[in-house]
Design an enzyme around this catalytic site. Structure first.
Site, PDB file in Angstrom:
ATOM      1  N   CYS A 209      52.094  44.345 116.602  1.00  0.00           N
ATOM      2  CA  CYS A 209      52.427  45.659 116.056  1.00  0.00           C
ATOM      3  C   CYS A 209      53.573  46.277 116.847  1.00  0.00           C
ATOM      4  O   CYS A 209      53.363  46.854 117.916  1.00  0.00           O
ATOM      5  CB  CYS A 209      51.196  46.554 116.100  1.00  0.00           C
TER       6      CYS A 209
ATOM      7  N   CYS B 108      53.335  49.997 117.471  1.00  0.00           N
ATOM      8  CA  CYS B 108      52.342  50.409 118.481  1.00  0.00           C
ATOM      9  C   CYS B 108      52.883  50.161 119.885  1.00  0.00           C
ATOM     10  O   CYS B 108      52.692  50.964 120.786  1.00  0.00           O
ATOM     11  CB  CYS B 108      51.041  49.611 118.361  1.00  0.00           C
ATOM     12  N   ASP B 109      53.529  49.029 120.075  1.00  0.00           N
ATOM     13  CA  ASP B 109      53.841  48.573 121.432  1.00  0.00           C
ATOM     14  C   ASP B 109      55.328  48.514 121.770  1.00  0.00           C
ATOM     15  O   ASP B 109      55.692  48.251 122.919  1.00  0.00           O
ATOM     16  CB  ASP B 109      53.230  47.175 121.645  1.00  0.00           C
TER      17      ASP B 109
END
Ligand code: NDP
Length: 312
Positions: free
Chosen positions: A136, A139-140
């Site tokens: 992701c 997300c990261d």
């Protein structure tokens, strides 16, 4: 084990689940919805959603999901945290176990459990989980500012993730196993606008290396061919974008699926082979997998549940 009886149980909280809850709520079915591992579903890990009708300027994934959630709550849907861990669909009422500790008996069941990102299956993906391996980017990606990353995949998701990461990282390699991208033209054009993205065609990642986290990827170019070339590419982050696995495992003993696990439904409807059990959204859709198509099938599932109950 604690037990509870409900009329309409919805499992999953993506566009399909929440839309089913909106319709079932408005139809007075008192729906109970369990949100699952990732409340709000896959869209909560997306930045901008540009193609959901009704948002001419685009909308962020989390905002869209929060809007759907609040709309479901407005019509009385009972939204709960919890994961469906087992099912017994052998007879009615259908039984679903939540978090291994509570059994819900339901007259109608709407399965909207979505799909989960796939990994290559390398041992190193586990070794470096949370230490440089991610599925992701939104997300990261933040952790890779001014660093070098690789994204695996050649579809729309891979291009989208690469473009997102290109805004943060110094350099992005896109590792594509075939000589061409599968992504749509518009995504390919967006990719081409970023000079810090380099597409490595006919490349396979076969392992990762690094002392405390990912420091590089072992690559094979033209794997299995006479001019096969193996080399190591230093990177700080390794992102997977190679498709998704439908979350249908607990229903498989009772429902038909294809070989990947997508639940079979009657063409054009969310009806499964079991009366009163419906599958909506990505868990039953290997073809479109869009928020709007998931929402539409969630709507159909709730309408079907209502009709099924009134015909009994
Ligand atoms: P896709 O199935 O479209 O693409 C998966 C990609 O991963 C392919 O390039 C495939 O390669 C590659 N791949 C699969 N397995 C491996 C492996 N083991 N090793 C290396 N590469 C692998 O999935 P997406 O998630 O990209 O897209 C799913 C759907 O969602 C599509 O319909 C897409 O259009 C849509 N989507 C739309 C977006 C938008 O419109 N903004 C954004 C994101 C997704 P190969 O081509 O060789 O099979």
């Amino acid at each position: 084990m604690e037990k509870e009886k409900v009329t309409c149980l919805i499992i999953g909280s993506g566009p399909a689940g929440y839309t089913a809850a909106i319709y079932a709520g408005r139809a007075n079915l008192s729906p109970v919805l369990y949100e699952g591992l990732q409340p709000g579903g896959q869209l909560t890990t997306t930045t901008e959603v540009e193609n959901f009708p009704g948002y001419p300027d685009g909308v962020s994934g989390p905002v869209l999901m929060d809007d759907l959630r609040r709309q479901a709550e407005r019509f009385g849907a009972d939204l709960r945290y919890g994961i469906a861990t087992a099912s017994d669909l052998g007879a009615t009422p259908y039984k679903i176990t939540i978090d291994d500790e509570k059994e819900i008996e339901t007259e109608t069941l709407i399965i909207a459990t979505g799909a989960t990102a796939k990994y290559l299956g390398l041992e190193d993906e586990k070794t470096y989980a949370g230490m440089g391996v991610s599925a992701c980017a939104t997300c990261d990606g933040f952790f890779y500012k001014k660093k070098t990353v690789a994204v695996v995949g050649g579809g729309d998701t891979a291009c989208e993730e690469a473009v997102y990461l290109a805004g943060l990282a110094a350099k992005v390699y896109l590792l594509v196993r075939k000589p061409a991208l599968r992504a749509s033209k518009i995504m390919q054009e967006r990719l081409a606008k970023h000079p810090n993205i380099e597409v490595l065609y006919e490349h396979n990642a076969v392992g990762l290396y690094g002392e405390k986290g990912v420091e590089g990827v072992h690559l094979v170019r033209r794997m299995g061919e006479a001019d096969e070339h193996r080399y190591d590419l230093p990177i700080d982050g390794f992102f997977l974008a190679i498709g998704h696995q439908p979350n249908s495992a607990i229903f498989k003993p009772y429902l038909e699926t294809d070989e990947t696990g997508y639940i079979h439904t009657e063409a054009g409807t969310p009806r499964t082979k079991l009366p009163g059990v419906f599958a909506a959204g990505d868990v039953a859709d290997p073809h479109y997998r869009q928020a709007i198509t998931a929402a539409a099938s969630g709507c159909k599932a709730a309408l079907e549940a209502e009709r099924y109950l009134s015909s009994k």
